[in-house]
Design a protein around this motif. Structure first.
Motif, PDB file in Angstrom:
ATOM      1  N   LEU A  83     -25.491 -11.775  23.692  1.00 58.73           N
ATOM      2  CA  LEU A  83     -24.418 -11.215  22.870  1.00 58.73           C
ATOM      3  C   LEU A  83     -23.870  -9.974  23.568  1.00 58.73           C
ATOM      4  N   PHE A  84     -22.566  -9.879  23.720  1.00 59.64           N
ATOM      5  CA  PHE A  84     -21.958  -8.708  24.358  1.00 59.64           C
ATOM      6  C   PHE A  84     -21.307  -7.760  23.354  1.00 59.64           C
ATOM      7  N   TYR A  85     -20.597  -8.330  22.429  1.00 54.10           N
ATOM      8  CA  TYR A  85     -19.942  -7.493  21.412  1.00 54.10           C
ATOM      9  C   TYR A  85     -19.995  -8.205  20.068  1.00 54.10           C
ATOM     10  N   ALA A  86     -19.978  -7.428  18.998  1.00 54.39           N
ATOM     11  CA  ALA A  86     -19.789  -7.977  17.654  1.00 54.39           C
ATOM     12  C   ALA A  86     -18.833  -7.038  16.931  1.00 54.39           C
ATOM     13  N   PHE A  87     -17.845  -7.591  16.278  1.00 53.23           N
ATOM     14  CA  PHE A  87     -16.912  -6.746  15.523  1.00 53.23           C
ATOM     15  C   PHE A  87     -16.306  -7.571  14.400  1.00 53.23           C
ATOM     16  N   GLN A  88     -15.517  -6.943  13.568  1.00 53.13           N
ATOM     17  CA  GLN A  88     -14.932  -7.648  12.431  1.00 53.13           C
ATOM     18  C   GLN A  88     -13.526  -7.152  12.180  1.00 53.13           C
ATOM     19  N   ASP A  89     -12.732  -8.005  11.556  1.00 52.93           N
ATOM     20  CA  ASP A  89     -11.483  -7.527  10.982  1.00 52.93           C
ATOM     21  C   ASP A  89     -11.538  -7.893   9.503  1.00 52.93           C
ATOM     22  N   HIS A  90     -10.408  -7.904   8.857  1.00 51.44           N
ATOM     23  CA  HIS A  90     -10.431  -8.111   7.423  1.00 51.44           C
ATOM     24  C   HIS A  90     -10.967  -9.492   7.035  1.00 51.44           C
ATOM     25  N   ASP A  91     -10.609 -10.510   7.794  1.00 52.41           N
ATOM     26  CA  ASP A  91     -10.940 -11.889   7.422  1.00 52.41           C
ATOM     27  C   ASP A  91     -12.177 -12.458   8.087  1.00 52.41           C
ATOM     28  N   ARG A  92     -12.480 -11.949   9.270  1.00 57.50           N
ATOM     29  CA  ARG A  92     -13.493 -12.632  10.065  1.00 57.50           C
ATOM     30  C   ARG A  92     -14.499 -11.684  10.730  1.00 57.50           C
ATOM     31  N   LEU A  93     -15.662 -12.271  11.048  1.00 62.12           N
ATOM     32  CA  LEU A  93     -16.622 -11.603  11.921  1.00 62.12           C
ATOM     33  C   LEU A  93     -16.515 -12.285  13.280  1.00 62.12           C
ATOM     34  N   TYR A  94     -16.720 -11.526  14.338  1.00 66.92           N
ATOM     35  CA  TYR A  94     -16.593 -12.085  15.686  1.00 66.92           C
ATOM     36  C   TYR A  94     -17.850 -11.766  16.481  1.00 66.92           C
ATOM     37  N   LEU A  95     -18.403 -12.782  17.131  1.00 63.93           N
ATOM     38  CA  LEU A  95     -19.501 -12.564  18.074  1.00 63.93           C
ATOM     39  C   LEU A  95     -18.970 -12.944  19.453  1.00 63.93           C
ATOM     40  N   ILE A  96     -19.037 -12.019  20.391  1.00 63.24           N
ATOM     41  CA  ILE A  96     -18.581 -12.308  21.755  1.00 63.24           C
ATOM     42  C   ILE A  96     -19.826 -12.613  22.582  1.00 63.24           C
ATOM     43  N   LEU A  97     -19.968 -13.891  22.947  1.00 69.84           N
ATOM     44  CA  LEU A  97     -21.204 -14.393  23.544  1.00 69.84           C
ATOM     45  C   LEU A  97     -21.010 -14.819  24.989  1.00 69.84           C
ATOM     46  N   GLN A  98     -22.117 -14.875  25.689  1.00 68.74           N
ATOM     47  CA  GLN A  98     -22.114 -15.455  27.039  1.00 68.74           C
ATOM     48  C   GLN A  98     -21.554 -16.879  26.939  1.00 68.74           C
ATOM     49  N   TYR A  99     -20.622 -17.201  27.787  1.00 68.48           N
ATOM     50  CA  TYR A  99     -20.000 -18.535  27.795  1.00 68.48           C
ATOM     51  C   TYR A  99     -20.911 -19.505  28.543  1.00 68.48           C
ATOM     52  N   ALA A 100     -21.214 -20.624  27.908  1.00 68.83           N
ATOM     53  CA  ALA A 100     -22.052 -21.656  28.537  1.00 68.83           C
ATOM     54  C   ALA A 100     -21.144 -22.806  28.977  1.00 68.83           C
ATOM     55  N   PRO A 101     -20.603 -22.750  30.205  1.00 65.52           N
ATOM     56  CA  PRO A 101     -19.573 -23.712  30.604  1.00 65.52           C
ATOM     57  C   PRO A 101     -20.086 -25.135  30.828  1.00 65.52           C
ATOM     58  N   GLY A 102     -21.424 -25.296  30.871  1.00 67.61           N
ATOM     59  CA  GLY A 102     -21.986 -26.633  31.071  1.00 67.61           C
ATOM     60  C   GLY A 102     -21.962 -27.489  29.818  1.00 67.61           C
ATOM     61  N   GLY A 103     -21.612 -26.876  28.677  1.00 67.62           N
ATOM     62  CA  GLY A 103     -21.543 -27.639  27.430  1.00 67.62           C
ATOM     63  C   GLY A 103     -22.918 -27.958  26.871  1.00 67.62           C
ATOM     64  N   GLU A 104     -22.958 -28.889  25.942  1.00 70.67           N
ATOM     65  CA  GLU A 104     -24.219 -29.205  25.271  1.00 70.67           C
ATOM     66  C   GLU A 104     -25.080 -30.105  26.157  1.00 70.67           C
ATOM     67  N   LEU A 105     -26.371 -29.766  26.240  1.00 69.47           N
ATOM     68  CA  LEU A 105     -27.311 -30.575  27.032  1.00 69.47           C
ATOM     69  C   LEU A 105     -27.189 -32.045  26.649  1.00 69.47           C
TER      70      LEU A 105
END
Ligand SMILES: Nc1ncnc2c1ncn2[C@@H]1O[C@H](COP(=O)(O)OP(=O)(O)OP(=O)(O)O)[C@@H](O)[C@H]1O
Length: 435
Positions: A157-179
């Motif tokens: 996890l790199f960042y977490a923040f929110q605005d009025h409607d949503r929560l946001y988690l900024i995560l490491q991108y896993a470009p290989g997709g689902e195992l």
């Protein structure tokens, strides 16, 4: 968040290390897994779009020493001043495409405008979290757990923040997709390949257990691959921090992967994860989980009463491992009560050098085909073809609950990873930056 360390004697501490250091035979016999790109032969070509090295920090001027090769020179203990610890907001990230959908919202591939770096942005709609009573606790769990956990096979996890409607988690991108999308191409995986993936996942689970966290939701969709093909465990919405001596009683998890004690609403602990690991290993080797049925009742019946039917082509070693992980009695389950050594020494893993595995030194058996990171080639077109719109600016639409207008604020949700980490391996020396 309460966190406790396991006792050194029965936990991950010395006994675990001893298991690694004493077994020279295992080290010498280390598995060299063959490498192939599972859908094409274009192994990891560099995308020009990715060759972005924008050091701008939103107008702030900073000074730093440069080595001859252009690397930043840091004194010991010094944090990288190029990355100010600044709170992020939705508008700091440019949406690229949709990667998937969870029960509370979608997951987007986004680009940080200031750095050009790619991340996965998990959006959670406050309204849907708020309407499900357990949602708020679950969301805080996810944020706290991700913040605390740093492991090569666990999504950062790199960042977490929110605005009025949503929560946001900024995560490491896993470009290989689902195992398991790779499994769908292959149907069943050979045993040495299963030993590799389950080995990386075992190390991730042990790390969580050591922190007192029960993962509880080990299932195919949560096992992603990074660009090199190493596992990244994600989705901590259902993980729970277990107090010493306390049991977790609430029902969670995907039923085919759920341990019998959870389905029977009995007290449960970390051993539920070893059950799910047994199901996952079976699923990878055979192509479907062992207990299936066309109704919830039938699946529960099978999980709680039947023995797994293990096909004849599964080797005696894999059969033995599955049987020991799928013990109905959690106390008898392999790995229960911190008995990790029994897993490390199991014959299924005789060719795995656990130290090398943890240092990411074993070559992954499947290298995801990635020609352009932004194209999210390893994700379903059902999502990637969806039009993405920029995240709407906070438009202050109130929503109601029980006839009352509410504006929930998720206190303590905001998070910025330490500057040292933002410039660490994952961000700078990672497969992402090398492509
Ligand atoms: N870090 C990531 N990098 C790339 N893709 C991701 C990442 N996290 C999630 N995804 C994609 O988005 C999908 C949905 O993720 P999410 O974590 O919301 O799943 P979920 O298990 O349904 O969530 P929840 O249990 O919170 O409802 C995943 O199956 C995966 O394909």
């Amino acid at each position: 968040m309460p966190v406790f360390e396991f006792d050194e004697q029965d936990g991950f501490g010395d006994s675990h290390r001893a298991a690694w250091e004493s077994d020279d035979e295992l080290a010498e016999d280390a598995l060299e897994l063959g490498t192939h790109c599972d859908t094409c032969n274009k192994n990891g070509k560099k995308s020009e779009a990715e060759d972005v090295h924008d050091d701008s920090t939103d107008g702030e001027t900073v000074e730093y020493k440069l080595a001859e090769n252009g690397d930043i020179v840091l004194e010991e203990g010094e944090e990288d001043i190029r990355v100010p610890r600044r709170k992020m907001k939705p508008n700091d990230f440019q949406p690229i495409t949709t990667l998937g959908r969870g029960s509370y919202g979608k997951v987007l591939l986004v680009k940080q405008k200031s750095s050009g770096k790619l991340f996965a942005q998990k959006q959670l709609k406050k309204a849907s979290i708020f309407l499900r009573s357990k949602g708020i606790e679950q969301t805080r769990n996810e944020r706290q757990i991700l913040e605390e956990v740093k492991h090569p096979f666990i999504c950062r996890l790199f960042y977490a923040f929110q605005d009025h409607d949503r929560l946001y988690l900024i995560l490491q991108y896993a470009p290989g997709g689902e195992l398991f999308s790779h499994l769908a191409n292959e149907r069943m995986l050979p045993e040495n390949v299963v030993a590799f993936y389950s080995g990386e996942l075992i190390l991730a689970l042990i790390h969580l257990h050591k922190l007192g966290i029960v993962y509880r939701d080990l299932k195919p969709e949560n096992c992603l691959l990074d660009a090199e093909g190493h596992v990244l465990l994600t989705d901590f919405g259902l993980s729970k921090v277990a107090e010493p001596g306390a049991d977790c009683r609430s029902f969670v998890g995907t039923k085919e992967y759920c341990a019998p004690e959870v389905l029977l609403e009995k007290p449960y602990d970390h051993a539920v994860d070893w059950w799910s690991m047994g199901i996952l290993i079976y699923d990878l080797l055979v192509g479907s989980p062992p207990f299936v049925g066309n109704s919830y009742k039938r699946i529960v019946e099978k999980i709680t009463r039947s023995r797994p039917n293990i096909p004849f082509y599964v080797s005696p070693d894999a059969r033995d491992l599955i049987t020991k992980l799928l013990k109905k009695n959690p106390k008898q389950r392999l790995g229960a009560n911190g008995r990790y050594e029994a897993i490390f020494k199991h014959r299924m893993y005789r060719k795995i050098d656990w130290k090398k595995l943890e240092r990411r030194e074993l070559t992954p058996p499947i290298v995801p085909c990635i020609t352009n990171l932004e194209a999210a080639e390893n994700f379903s077109e059902e999502f990637t073809k969806m039009p993405v719109t920029a995240t709407p600016i906070d438009h202050q639409t109130p929503f109601t609950r029980d006839g009352l207008t509410v504006t929930p604020n998720f206190k303590g949700f905001t998070y910025v990873a330490s500057p040292t980490f933002l410039q660490s391996d994952i961000m700078s020396g990672s497969p992402l930056s090398r492509l």
